[in-house]
Design a protein around this motif. Sequence first.
Motif, PDB file in Angstrom:
ATOM      1  N   LEU A  46       0.835  -1.204   0.000  1.00 45.21           N
ATOM      2  CA  LEU A  46       0.000   0.000   0.000  1.00 45.21           C
ATOM      3  C   LEU A  46       0.864   1.246   0.000  1.00 45.21           C
ATOM      4  N   SER A  47       0.442   2.161  -0.818  1.00 47.51           N
ATOM      5  CA  SER A  47       1.084   3.469  -0.783  1.00 47.51           C
ATOM      6  C   SER A  47       0.376   4.367   0.229  1.00 47.51           C
ATOM      7  N   ARG A  48       0.914   5.504   0.522  1.00 48.01           N
ATOM      8  CA  ARG A  48       0.315   6.452   1.484  1.00 48.01           C
ATOM      9  C   ARG A  48      -1.040   6.933   0.999  1.00 48.01           C
ATOM     10  N   ALA A  49      -1.172   7.203  -0.261  1.00 50.74           N
ATOM     11  CA  ALA A  49      -2.435   7.673  -0.833  1.00 50.74           C
ATOM     12  C   ALA A  49      -3.507   6.610  -0.689  1.00 50.74           C
ATOM     13  N   GLN A  50      -3.131   5.348  -0.930  1.00 49.84           N
ATOM     14  CA  GLN A  50      -4.114   4.272  -0.800  1.00 49.84           C
ATOM     15  C   GLN A  50      -4.573   4.121   0.647  1.00 49.84           C
ATOM     16  N   LEU A  51      -3.644   4.310   1.619  1.00 48.20           N
ATOM     17  CA  LEU A  51      -4.001   4.212   3.031  1.00 48.20           C
ATOM     18  C   LEU A  51      -4.998   5.310   3.420  1.00 48.20           C
ATOM     19  N   ILE A  52      -4.794   6.515   2.944  1.00 54.22           N
ATOM     20  CA  ILE A  52      -5.708   7.628   3.244  1.00 54.22           C
ATOM     21  C   ILE A  52      -7.083   7.347   2.668  1.00 54.22           C
ATOM     22  N   VAL A  53      -7.117   6.867   1.434  1.00 54.54           N
ATOM     23  CA  VAL A  53      -8.398   6.547   0.805  1.00 54.54           C
ATOM     24  C   VAL A  53      -9.121   5.465   1.589  1.00 54.54           C
ATOM     25  N   ALA A  54      -8.376   4.491   2.118  1.00 56.72           N
ATOM     26  CA  ALA A  54      -8.997   3.413   2.884  1.00 56.72           C
ATOM     27  C   ALA A  54      -9.622   3.946   4.171  1.00 56.72           C
ATOM     28  N   VAL A  55      -8.917   4.862   4.852  1.00 59.33           N
ATOM     29  CA  VAL A  55      -9.459   5.453   6.084  1.00 59.33           C
ATOM     30  C   VAL A  55     -10.723   6.244   5.786  1.00 59.33           C
ATOM     31  N   LEU A  56     -10.702   7.018   4.714  1.00 56.67           N
ATOM     32  CA  LEU A  56     -11.878   7.802   4.353  1.00 56.67           C
ATOM     33  C   LEU A  56     -13.061   6.905   4.033  1.00 56.67           C
ATOM     34  N   LEU A  57     -12.814   5.831   3.325  1.00 52.43           N
ATOM     35  CA  LEU A  57     -13.894   4.900   2.999  1.00 52.43           C
ATOM     36  C   LEU A  57     -14.458   4.238   4.249  1.00 52.43           C
ATOM     37  N   PHE A  58     -13.576   3.952   5.237  1.00 48.02           N
ATOM     38  CA  PHE A  58     -14.048   3.354   6.489  1.00 48.02           C
ATOM     39  C   PHE A  58     -14.952   4.326   7.249  1.00 48.02           C
ATOM     40  N   GLY A  59     -14.542   5.598   7.305  1.00 47.61           N
ATOM     41  CA  GLY A  59     -15.379   6.601   7.969  1.00 47.61           C
ATOM     42  C   GLY A  59     -16.710   6.772   7.279  1.00 47.61           C
ATOM     43  N   LEU A  60     -16.699   6.788   5.945  1.00 41.34           N
ATOM     44  CA  LEU A  60     -17.945   6.914   5.207  1.00 41.34           C
ATOM     45  C   LEU A  60     -18.866   5.727   5.478  1.00 41.34           C
ATOM     46  N   GLY A  61     -18.312   4.552   5.524  1.00 40.83           N
ATOM     47  CA  GLY A  61     -19.125   3.369   5.800  1.00 40.83           C
ATOM     48  C   GLY A  61     -19.713   3.403   7.200  1.00 40.83           C
ATOM     49  N   LEU A  62     -18.925   3.863   8.192  1.00 43.32           N
ATOM     50  CA  LEU A  62     -19.428   3.953   9.569  1.00 43.32           C
ATOM     51  C   LEU A  62     -20.576   4.944   9.661  1.00 43.32           C
ATOM     52  N   GLY A  63     -20.457   6.105   8.999  1.00 49.85           N
ATOM     53  CA  GLY A  63     -21.540   7.082   9.005  1.00 49.85           C
ATOM     54  C   GLY A  63     -22.811   6.536   8.380  1.00 49.85           C
ATOM     55  N   LEU A  64     -22.651   5.827   7.278  1.00 49.06           N
ATOM     56  CA  LEU A  64     -23.819   5.232   6.634  1.00 49.06           C
ATOM     57  C   LEU A  64     -24.488   4.200   7.535  1.00 49.06           C
ATOM     58  N   ALA A  65     -23.680   3.448   8.282  1.00 48.24           N
ATOM     59  CA  ALA A  65     -24.247   2.439   9.180  1.00 48.24           C
ATOM     60  C   ALA A  65     -25.050   3.092  10.302  1.00 48.24           C
ATOM     61  N   ILE A  66     -24.518   4.206  10.859  1.00 46.58           N
ATOM     62  CA  ILE A  66     -25.243   4.921  11.922  1.00 46.58           C
ATOM     63  C   ILE A  66     -26.541   5.500  11.392  1.00 46.58           C
ATOM     64  N   GLN A  67     -26.499   6.077  10.187  1.00 50.03           N
ATOM     65  CA  GLN A  67     -27.699   6.654   9.596  1.00 50.03           C
ATOM     66  C   GLN A  67     -28.758   5.579   9.362  1.00 50.03           C
ATOM     67  N   VAL A  68     -28.322   4.442   8.910  1.00 51.62           N
ATOM     68  CA  VAL A  68     -29.275   3.342   8.682  1.00 51.62           C
ATOM     69  C   VAL A  68     -29.880   2.886   9.992  1.00 51.62           C
ATOM     70  N   ARG A  69     -29.050   2.879  11.070  1.00 52.76           N
ATOM     71  CA  ARG A  69     -29.558   2.460  12.387  1.00 52.76           C
ATOM     72  C   ARG A  69     -30.618   3.450  12.883  1.00 52.76           C
TER      73      ARG A  69
END
Length: 269
Positions: A46-69
């Motif tokens: 993984l490059s640094r850019a890929q790691l940042i994108v992964a963190v952002l995607l994780f945060g987006l997924g967590l927000g969507l899960a809370i909204q669905v709840r």
Amino acid sequence: MNNDQNPRSEQPDGGAHAAPGGPPQPPAQQVTGRQRLKAGLWPPRLSRAQLIVAVLLFGLGLGLAIQVRSTSDDSALRGARQEDLVRILDEVDDRTQRLEDEKQRLEDQRAELENSSDQAEEARKQTLEKERQLGILAGTVAAEGPGITLTITDPSGAVAPDMLLDALQELRAAGAEAIEVNGVRVVANTYFSGEAGDVQVDGKKIDAPYEFSVIGKPQDLEPALNIPGGVVQTLEKEQATVLVEQSDDIVVDALRPAQRPDYARSSTP
């Protein structure tokens, strides 16, 4: 035509080749496409850019899960049966009523405490005022207020004790509240004794001029002394001089010691 080349067997691609003068070699292993894909994915690089994108995607997924709840919680009421909704509404109404009852109870307690406090304070004020009034009548406290000063000059020594008593009675009848005669506080049982030129008040000798300091309404006290045939005319017949002066500030500060009764006791429990 003969060729001098060494004979060599033709082999398909991937077959074994015999090295001149050496042993035969094993055939090369063929690499499949699946193996190439696995080798490209693991271990991950993984490059640094890929790691940042992964963190952002994780945060987006967590927000969507809370909204669905949250949406699921709200939809729970929308999907509830009518009986359940009625029960929930009844529980909310009951809780609201209990809170209203508690609020009213606390307000009633506050009002009761305020009224009790006000009544106690008012009773205390009335008691202090009554004590002050009784102290003035008993001569145990000083008094101050509007009134008059009555000065009787007796150059011939003809003013008798009964004449001074008549002046005192007229002042009392006119509403005098506190009286002092030549430094002697006048109370309910005050008496004049002696004879002309030798007057005593409550057993204490006083000398002319006789000065009355009187607290009361000046507009009532002065006319009471000047009525026809009253105190002033009687004293003037004895060659005495009478002077009445009104004032807004008369001080009666001669005091009597408080006497404790021998037999009487308060009936208040």
